[in-house]
Motif scaffolding. Structure first.
Motif, PDB file in Angstrom:
ATOM      1  N   LYS A 212      17.391 -25.796 -27.126  1.00  0.00           N
ATOM      2  CA  LYS A 212      16.749 -26.499 -28.235  1.00  0.00           C
ATOM      3  C   LYS A 212      17.337 -25.971 -29.538  1.00  0.00           C
ATOM      4  N   PHE A 213      17.346 -26.830 -30.570  1.00  0.00           N
ATOM      5  CA  PHE A 213      18.004 -26.508 -31.827  1.00  0.00           C
ATOM      6  C   PHE A 213      17.030 -26.655 -33.003  1.00  0.00           C
ATOM      7  N   TYR A 214      17.247 -25.822 -34.010  1.00  0.00           N
ATOM      8  CA  TYR A 214      16.537 -25.966 -35.281  1.00  0.00           C
ATOM      9  C   TYR A 214      17.509 -25.605 -36.385  1.00  0.00           C
ATOM     10  N   LYS A 215      17.586 -26.443 -37.417  1.00  0.00           N
ATOM     11  CA  LYS A 215      18.470 -26.151 -38.542  1.00  0.00           C
ATOM     12  C   LYS A 215      17.643 -25.860 -39.789  1.00  0.00           C
ATOM     13  N   PRO A 216      17.539 -24.595 -40.188  1.00  0.00           N
ATOM     14  CA  PRO A 216      16.789 -24.257 -41.399  1.00  0.00           C
ATOM     15  C   PRO A 216      17.561 -24.669 -42.650  1.00  0.00           C
ATOM     16  N   HIS A 228       7.806 -21.164 -33.799  1.00  0.00           N
ATOM     17  CA  HIS A 228       6.910 -22.163 -34.382  1.00  0.00           C
ATOM     18  C   HIS A 228       7.637 -23.069 -35.379  1.00  0.00           C
ATOM     19  N   VAL A 229       8.644 -23.768 -34.893  1.00  0.00           N
ATOM     20  CA  VAL A 229       9.382 -24.720 -35.719  1.00  0.00           C
ATOM     21  C   VAL A 229       9.557 -26.017 -34.932  1.00  0.00           C
ATOM     22  N   ASN A 230      10.076 -27.016 -35.593  1.00  0.00           N
ATOM     23  CA  ASN A 230      10.265 -28.325 -34.960  1.00  0.00           C
ATOM     24  C   ASN A 230      11.599 -28.333 -34.202  1.00  0.00           C
ATOM     25  N   TRP A 231      11.549 -27.949 -32.936  1.00  0.00           N
ATOM     26  CA  TRP A 231      12.766 -27.860 -32.132  1.00  0.00           C
ATOM     27  C   TRP A 231      13.277 -29.249 -31.752  1.00  0.00           C
ATOM     28  N   LEU A 232      14.605 -29.369 -31.708  1.00  0.00           N
ATOM     29  CA  LEU A 232      15.252 -30.625 -31.324  1.00  0.00           C
ATOM     30  C   LEU A 232      16.166 -30.386 -30.135  1.00  0.00           C
ATOM     31  N   THR A 233      16.316 -31.403 -29.320  1.00  0.00           N
ATOM     32  CA  THR A 233      17.313 -31.341 -28.249  1.00  0.00           C
ATOM     33  C   THR A 233      18.699 -31.533 -28.857  1.00  0.00           C
ATOM     34  N   LEU A 234      19.735 -31.291 -28.056  1.00  0.00           N
ATOM     35  CA  LEU A 234      21.093 -31.514 -28.535  1.00  0.00           C
ATOM     36  C   LEU A 234      21.287 -32.975 -28.906  1.00  0.00           C
ATOM     37  N   ASP A 235      20.777 -33.899 -28.107  1.00  0.00           N
ATOM     38  CA  ASP A 235      20.912 -35.327 -28.429  1.00  0.00           C
ATOM     39  C   ASP A 235      20.235 -35.661 -29.752  1.00  0.00           C
ATOM     40  N   GLN A 236      19.097 -35.034 -30.011  1.00  0.00           N
ATOM     41  CA  GLN A 236      18.357 -35.334 -31.234  1.00  0.00           C
ATOM     42  C   GLN A 236      19.051 -34.804 -32.487  1.00  0.00           C
ATOM     43  N   ILE A 237      19.676 -33.634 -32.374  1.00  0.00           N
ATOM     44  CA  ILE A 237      20.302 -33.038 -33.553  1.00  0.00           C
ATOM     45  C   ILE A 237      21.759 -33.469 -33.717  1.00  0.00           C
ATOM     46  N   LEU A 253      22.223 -22.298 -37.448  1.00  0.00           N
ATOM     47  CA  LEU A 253      21.256 -22.913 -36.546  1.00  0.00           C
ATOM     48  C   LEU A 253      20.428 -21.827 -35.860  1.00  0.00           C
ATOM     49  N   TRP A 254      19.248 -22.218 -35.400  1.00  0.00           N
ATOM     50  CA  TRP A 254      18.525 -21.406 -34.427  1.00  0.00           C
ATOM     51  C   TRP A 254      18.671 -22.077 -33.077  1.00  0.00           C
ATOM     52  N   LEU A 255      18.898 -21.259 -32.061  1.00  0.00           N
ATOM     53  CA  LEU A 255      18.987 -21.755 -30.687  1.00  0.00           C
ATOM     54  C   LEU A 255      17.861 -21.158 -29.853  1.00  0.00           C
ATOM     55  N   LYS A 256      17.210 -22.005 -29.060  1.00  0.00           N
ATOM     56  CA  LYS A 256      16.237 -21.508 -28.089  1.00  0.00           C
ATOM     57  C   LYS A 256      16.746 -21.837 -26.699  1.00  0.00           C
ATOM     58  N   PHE A 257      17.043 -20.794 -25.941  1.00  0.00           N
ATOM     59  CA  PHE A 257      17.563 -20.966 -24.588  1.00  0.00           C
ATOM     60  C   PHE A 257      16.433 -21.336 -23.622  1.00  0.00           C
ATOM     61  N   PRO A 258      16.782 -21.892 -22.475  1.00  0.00           N
ATOM     62  CA  PRO A 258      15.745 -22.280 -21.511  1.00  0.00           C
ATOM     63  C   PRO A 258      14.807 -21.147 -21.116  1.00  0.00           C
ATOM     64  N   ASN A 259      15.277 -19.897 -21.187  1.00  0.00           N
ATOM     65  CA  ASN A 259      14.419 -18.762 -20.832  1.00  0.00           C
ATOM     66  C   ASN A 259      13.509 -18.327 -21.981  1.00  0.00           C
TER      67      ASN A 259
END
Length: 270
Positions: A212-216, A228-237, A253-259
């Motif tokens: 998941k991605f977040y761009k501050p 606690h941010v609005n995470w986006l999938t790769l397709d969404q971002i 970017l911030w990245l959230k890995f599946p784990n």
């Protein structure tokens, strides 16, 4: 956490937690390395639209005031020559245990590129490759610090009853460093705790298709990562990143890995 532009306390906390880059003399310049052993609430009134560098200066000024043995004498001293001709600025003049110090403030984001030179300092470059650590250190040494000794500065020092020959000079230099994705780098001369994440090229985005991605926004680059941010999938971002790639822009970017692991990173166009 919201996406507000005036989230100063969270931005201050990210700044406060960022380590100093240097702990010993660098390019003949002495670092300021004093650190508080506790965080505090940032209460200074600051305009919400000031840029990142100005924001950091306000954070530093407020931090300095928390030390029992430091007095802030003057901030952002505009040095003028002739009538209304500004030739530069002294970031800060302080008394540290009654010793006068001219302090220049830096907070930087650097990417490590081993192809740039033979030393660790040579190899740190800005995300857009428009600035580098060695260029910044040379500017500090050759332009910003010598301003203290300019004849136009003397009236300002006289008002503070300071003798220029008694003033020491130090650099307050914090940085967040990003290394190539998959690399394992240990610095010998720089502070390793400044390594905050990694960077990769746009062509490698599919390596993170399950993340998941977040761009501050730029001022929120300071923030410590949190969930606690609005995470986006790769397709969404991807539409946003495609525009940045066409503009050769390298966003943080911030990245959230599946784990669930979260990290900061840069995606670069070079």
């Amino acid at each position: 956490m919201s996406d507000k532009t005036d989230n100063f306390q969270a931005q201050f906390s990210g700044f406060f937690n960022t380590p100093h880059l240097f702990f010993s003399e660098t390019n003949t310049m002495q670092p300021f390395v004093k650190q508080l052993d506790r965080p505090f609430v940032f209460n200074r009134k600051v305009r919400p639209n000031i840029r990142l560098g100005q924001r950091v200066e306000q954070f530093v000024f407020e931090e300095l005031k928390q030390f029992d043995d430091i007095s802030v004498l003057s901030e952002n001293i505009q040095i003028q020559e002739n009538v209304n001709q500004t030739i530069g600025e002294l970031d800060c003049l302080i008394l540290n245990n009654s010793e006068p110090i001219h302090l220049e403030i830096q907070f930087k984001y650097y990417l490590y590129d081993a192809s740039l030179g033979s030393t660790e300092i040579d190899c740190l470059i800005g995300p857009m490759r428009r600035d580098s650590l060695i260029e910044k250190l040379n500017k500090l040494k050759l332009k910003q610090l010598p301003l203290l000794y300019n004849t136009a500065t003397k009236p300002y020092l006289d008002k503070l009853q300071l003798d220029v020959d008694s003033i020491k000079q130090q650099i307050y230099f914090k940085a967040q460093i990003f290394v190539p994705y998959g690399s394992n780098i240990t610095f010998k001369t720089l502070n390793n705790t400044c390594i905050y994440g990694f960077y990769f090229n746009y062509k490698d985005l599919m390596l993170f298709k399950d993340c998941k991605f977040y761009k501050p926004q730029k001022t929120d680059w300071l923030l410590d990562v949190n969930s606690h941010v609005n995470w986006l999938t790769l397709d969404q971002i991807m539409p946003q990143l495609t525009i940045y790639q066409s503009e050769k822009y390298s966003p943080l970017l911030w990245l959230k890995f599946p784990n669930g692991q979260i990290t900061k990173c840069f995606v670069v166009a070079w």
